[in-house]
Design a protein around this motif. Structure first.
Motif, PDB file in Angstrom:
ATOM      1  N   HIS A 228       3.049  -0.911  12.734  1.00 25.03           N
ATOM      2  CA  HIS A 228       3.558   0.343  12.636  1.00 25.03           C
ATOM      3  C   HIS A 228       4.836   0.343  13.258  1.00 25.03           C
ATOM      4  N   THR A 232       8.438   1.143  11.333  1.00 25.11           N
ATOM      5  CA  THR A 232       9.283   1.991  11.873  1.00 25.11           C
ATOM      6  C   THR A 232      10.685   1.614  12.140  1.00 25.11           C
ATOM      7  N   ALA A 235      12.186   1.171   8.635  1.00 25.55           N
ATOM      8  CA  ALA A 235      12.518   2.668   8.195  1.00 25.55           C
ATOM      9  C   ALA A 235      13.779   3.013   8.890  1.00 25.55           C
ATOM     10  N   PHE A 264       5.103  -2.664   4.249  1.00 22.74           N
ATOM     11  CA  PHE A 264       5.987  -1.272   4.052  1.00 22.74           C
ATOM     12  C   PHE A 264       5.175  -0.225   3.353  1.00 22.74           C
ATOM     13  N   LYS A 265       4.739  -0.643   2.189  1.00 22.40           N
ATOM     14  CA  LYS A 265       4.093   0.147   1.310  1.00 22.40           C
ATOM     15  C   LYS A 265       2.651   0.540   1.651  1.00 22.40           C
ATOM     16  N   TYR A 268       4.097   3.560   4.391  1.00 25.95           N
ATOM     17  CA  TYR A 268       4.553   4.518   3.706  1.00 25.95           C
ATOM     18  C   TYR A 268       4.262   4.988   2.604  1.00 25.95           C
ATOM     19  N   LYS A 269       3.456   4.275   1.843  1.00 27.89           N
ATOM     20  CA  LYS A 269       3.121   4.386   0.538  1.00 27.89           C
ATOM     21  C   LYS A 269       3.850   4.328  -0.642  1.00 27.89           C
ATOM     22  N   TRP A 275      11.707   4.294  -0.678  1.00 29.29           N
ATOM     23  CA  TRP A 275      11.979   5.228   0.469  1.00 29.29           C
ATOM     24  C   TRP A 275      13.416   5.538   0.901  1.00 29.29           C
ATOM     25  N   ASN A 279      15.547   8.770   1.781  1.00 31.19           N
ATOM     26  CA  ASN A 279      16.047   9.096   2.689  1.00 31.19           C
ATOM     27  C   ASN A 279      17.300   8.686   3.509  1.00 31.19           C
TER      28      ASN A 279
END
Length: 283
Positions: A228, A232, A235, A264-265, A268-269, A275, A279
């Motif tokens: 995570h 993070t 991202a 990553f998927k 964050y799906k 993404w 964003n």
């Protein structure tokens, strides 16, 4: 109508400790909010008056708490809560909604959890400092994001100092030291090919015991936390830079772009590219 101040924090790029919204309210009699579920941590400190909190514990059972002036209550992500100001002596409170990688550790030190959501100060001076930091943030919504985050750190420090004095045993202090060492190692080396053994060795602990105290403190296994943390950070880079997907992956410890995209998927799906399209801050 209630008298209130409400502000939304303008910046979401703080990873270790971030702010989402904050405010102050003089509630009308029997003012009610909920049932509701939050995405982040939400702390109310009661300046005057009294009221009732209904909150689900870790087993999903609804518990009832009477909360008065000088106390506070923490609402946890995913927790269903309802709170109601008293009919005759309604709350005046201030609140902060925040989140980040360091929050769980701090709340653990403060003794706050879904099973013990009510804040009781042990040290009055630190309670006053905490209250003043909350009011400062509420009254300075035009300050820069870095300025407000600085005061959010001071709030969290005062929260733990004011409530932790009788909750920490020598054993738990030692465990907190190990957790801080582990978090520091992850922050400094997450971009490298580090293993959980590397982290536990830094603390001088065997992997099994280290994994247990880490999950007890932060609610995630070391593997989950590292994943995570890396995602993070990824991202953040996808949002704020023009680095290629491959370079973002390398910056968070993945030499193989496919492995990075899969990781990553999982969190964050959606893919890193999707993404970013949704964003990215245009600079």
């Amino acid at each position: 109508m209630s008298n209130y101040i409400f502000s939304i924090f303008p910046n979401e790029s703080f990873v270790d400790l971030g702010l989402y919204q904050f405010g102050w309210e003089q509630c009308v009699p029997s003012h009610c909010y909920g049932p509701a579920c939050r995405n982040h941590f939400l702390f109310h400190y009661v300046l005057s008056g009294t009221g009732t909190l209904f909150a689900n514990d870790s087993n999903g059972n609804t518990k009832t708490y009477q909360i008065r002036s000088g106390q506070g209550f923490m609402i946890f992500p995913g927790q269903i809560t309802t709170y109601i100001a008293d009919l005759k002596l309604p709350w005046e409170y201030t609140w902060l909604e925040f989140d980040g990688l360091r929050v769980k550790e701090a709340l653990n030190i403060a003794g706050l959890s879904p099973d013990t959501p009510v804040y009781h100060a042990k040290l009055k001076d630190w309670r006053e400092t905490m209250k003043n930091e909350m009011l400062y943030i509420t009254q300075h919504n035009d300050a820069t994001p870095f300025h407000l985050i600085g005061h959010l750190y001071l709030f969290l420090d005062a929260l733990t100092r004011s409530s932790a004095s009788v909750l920490l045993t020598n054993g738990s202090k030692l465990q907190d030291f190990y957790i801080r060492e582990a978090l520091s190692f992850i922050e400094q080396h997450f971009q490298n090919n580090i293993s959980i053994e590397d982290i536990s060795n830094t603390c001088g602990l065997n992997r099994s015991y280290f994994g247990k105290i880490f999950k007890d403190a932060l609610g995630k296994s070391p593997q989950e936390f590292l994943l995570h943390y890396r995602m993070t950070k990824a991202a953040e880079l996808l949002k704020l830079t023009k680095l290629s997907i491959a370079d973002v992956g390398k910056a968070v410890g993945y030499e193989n772009q496919l492995h990075f995209s899969r990781a990553f998927k999982n969190i964050y799906k959606i893919s890193p590219r999707e993404w970013r399209n949704q964003n990215q801050v245009h600079i």
